[in-house]
Design a protein around this motif. Structure first.
Motif, PDB file in Angstrom:
ATOM      1  N   GLY A 266       0.767  -1.403  -0.031  1.00  0.00           N
ATOM      2  CA  GLY A 266      -0.124   0.044  -0.312  1.00  0.00           C
ATOM      3  C   GLY A 266       0.751   1.211  -0.171  1.00  0.00           C
ATOM      4  N   SER A 267       2.091   1.170  -0.115  1.00  0.00           N
ATOM      5  CA  SER A 267       2.933   2.442   0.138  1.00  0.00           C
ATOM      6  C   SER A 267       3.046   3.153  -1.338  1.00  0.00           C
ATOM      7  N   PRO A 268       3.531   4.342  -1.463  1.00  0.00           N
ATOM      8  CA  PRO A 268       3.745   4.933  -2.682  1.00  0.00           C
ATOM      9  C   PRO A 268       4.463   4.234  -3.581  1.00  0.00           C
ATOM     10  N   MET A 269       5.686   3.514  -2.893  1.00  0.00           N
ATOM     11  CA  MET A 269       6.622   2.913  -3.635  1.00  0.00           C
ATOM     12  C   MET A 269       6.158   1.675  -4.239  1.00  0.00           C
ATOM     13  N   SER A 270       5.293   0.946  -3.839  1.00  0.00           N
ATOM     14  CA  SER A 270       4.677  -0.393  -4.246  1.00  0.00           C
ATOM     15  C   SER A 270       3.730   0.112  -5.153  1.00  0.00           C
ATOM     16  N   ARG A 271       2.922   1.262  -4.827  1.00  0.00           N
ATOM     17  CA  ARG A 271       1.853   1.729  -6.011  1.00  0.00           C
ATOM     18  C   ARG A 271       2.735   2.217  -7.140  1.00  0.00           C
ATOM     19  N   PHE A 272       3.676   2.898  -7.094  1.00  0.00           N
ATOM     20  CA  PHE A 272       4.386   3.168  -8.387  1.00  0.00           C
ATOM     21  C   PHE A 272       4.948   2.250  -9.178  1.00  0.00           C
ATOM     22  N   TRP A 273       5.337   1.250  -8.638  1.00  0.00           N
ATOM     23  CA  TRP A 273       5.868   0.097  -9.500  1.00  0.00           C
ATOM     24  C   TRP A 273       4.774  -0.852 -10.144  1.00  0.00           C
ATOM     25  N   ALA A 274       3.742  -0.909  -9.326  1.00  0.00           N
ATOM     26  CA  ALA A 274       2.542  -1.615  -9.886  1.00  0.00           C
ATOM     27  C   ALA A 274       1.901  -0.863 -11.308  1.00  0.00           C
ATOM     28  N   GLY A 275       2.020   0.684 -10.946  1.00  0.00           N
ATOM     29  CA  GLY A 275       1.391   1.171 -12.101  1.00  0.00           C
ATOM     30  C   GLY A 275       2.426   1.514 -13.034  1.00  0.00           C
ATOM     31  N   THR A 276       3.696   1.394 -12.961  1.00  0.00           N
ATOM     32  CA  THR A 276       4.724   1.479 -13.961  1.00  0.00           C
ATOM     33  C   THR A 276       4.674   0.117 -14.828  1.00  0.00           C
ATOM     34  N   TRP A 277       4.518  -1.024 -14.237  1.00  0.00           N
ATOM     35  CA  TRP A 277       4.547  -2.114 -14.784  1.00  0.00           C
ATOM     36  C   TRP A 277       3.322  -2.289 -15.644  1.00  0.00           C
ATOM     37  N   ASP A 278       1.991  -1.659 -15.271  1.00  0.00           N
ATOM     38  CA  ASP A 278       0.833  -1.835 -15.896  1.00  0.00           C
ATOM     39  C   ASP A 278       1.104  -0.995 -17.153  1.00  0.00           C
TER      40      ASP A 278
END
Length: 281
Positions: free
Chosen positions: A218-230
């Motif tokens: 749920g952290s900004p870092m984890s959300r950033f990578w999830a969005g980048t992979w998408d």
């Protein structure tokens, strides 16, 4: 011409496109939010380093590849600098939130004729890794400093090396780096050489540090990578290293309290332009 140790120039990107064209386009829905997730992670570290280097009132600053402008605005609002010239090839995010002292300049800093003046601070974060010739860009940015001015450059360091455990996360991250290189030319292999490139460009008091933010569900870092992979799915799958299901499994890792992995690090290097000795009168 700046060279790596051993006389070899960093290879730089090899892909046919540019960041912001076929991938990570500013006009795509949610792109500003994705970029700002990264800012939430890295801005405090960046700003603390800039303050430690003496950035403050009266200074004229250049922020290259300024993105949504979070660093530029923080320099004005919290460090009290006199002016920030924020440069990007697309300034829609910069123009959306004007601030006194902020000049948004739409330009390609790696192109011919880029000459915005001289500055007390020149800063670029996650920019050179996307450019064809990082060594030449270090030279170009160093030449924009006034005597005593400081150049601060940050780029990503890949920690999913061959020695790292093989997990869905590391597989996806390796596929991302290869896919980005093959499509938009992103290359992080040269980044540990950045301090040496600064020395070769004539800067003094060169030093560097690495910040590795934690991957927390749920952290900004984890959300950033999830969005980048998408956004990079097609490029990642195109490498043959991962499929759609593998990317989804890697995203699940980012949301699992049992997952333990390392995000790419941010290497920040800095150096100062020499002050000419004074001539006795």
């Amino acid at each position: 011409m700046t060279q790596e140790a051993g006389g070899r120039l960093p290879s730089g990107p090899a892909g046919p496109g540019l960041y912001g064209e076929c991938l990570f386009r500013p006009q795509d829905e949610g792109e500003a939010a994705r970029v700002d997730l990264g800012a939430l992670v890295y801005d405090a570290t960046t700003f603390a380093r800039l303050q430690q280097l003496g950035v403050g009132p009266g200074m004229r600053c250049l922020d290259v590849g300024a993105g949504t402008g979070t660093v530029a605005r923080q320099l004005l609002r919290e460090a009290g600098v006199a002016e920030v010239v924020a440069v990007d090839r697309d300034i829609r995010f910069l123009a959306a939130e004007p601030v006194a002292g902020l000049t948004a300049l739409e330009a390609d800093a790696s192109g011919p004729g880029f000459s915005p003046g001289l500055f007390d601070l020149v800063h670029a974060r996650f920019l050179l890794m996307h450019l064809p010739s990082p060594a030449r860009m270090v030279e170009r940015l160093a030449a924009l400093l006034v005597p005593g001015g400081v150049l601060v450059l940050s780029d990503a360091v890949d920690l999913t090396t061959e020695g790292a455990p093989r997990t869905p996360y590391t597989t996806a991250m390796r596929a991302m780096w290869r896919g980005l290189r093959e499509t938009i030319g992103t290359d992080v292999s040269w980044v540990p050489s950045c301090p040496r490139l600064m020395v070769a460009a004539g800067l003094e008091a060169v030093a560097a540090e690495i910040h590795v933010p934690p991957l927390v569900p749920g952290s900004p870092m984890s959300r950033f990578w999830a969005g980048t992979w998408d956004r990079a799915r097609a490029a990642m799958v195109g490498t043959g290293l991962v499929d759609e299901a593998g990317i989804d499994e890697a995203k699940q890792c980012l949301e699992s309290p049992q997952f333990a992995g390392l995000s790419p690090g941010m290497l920040t290097a800095w150096g100062r332009r020499a002050v000419p000795p004074t001539t006795p009168s």
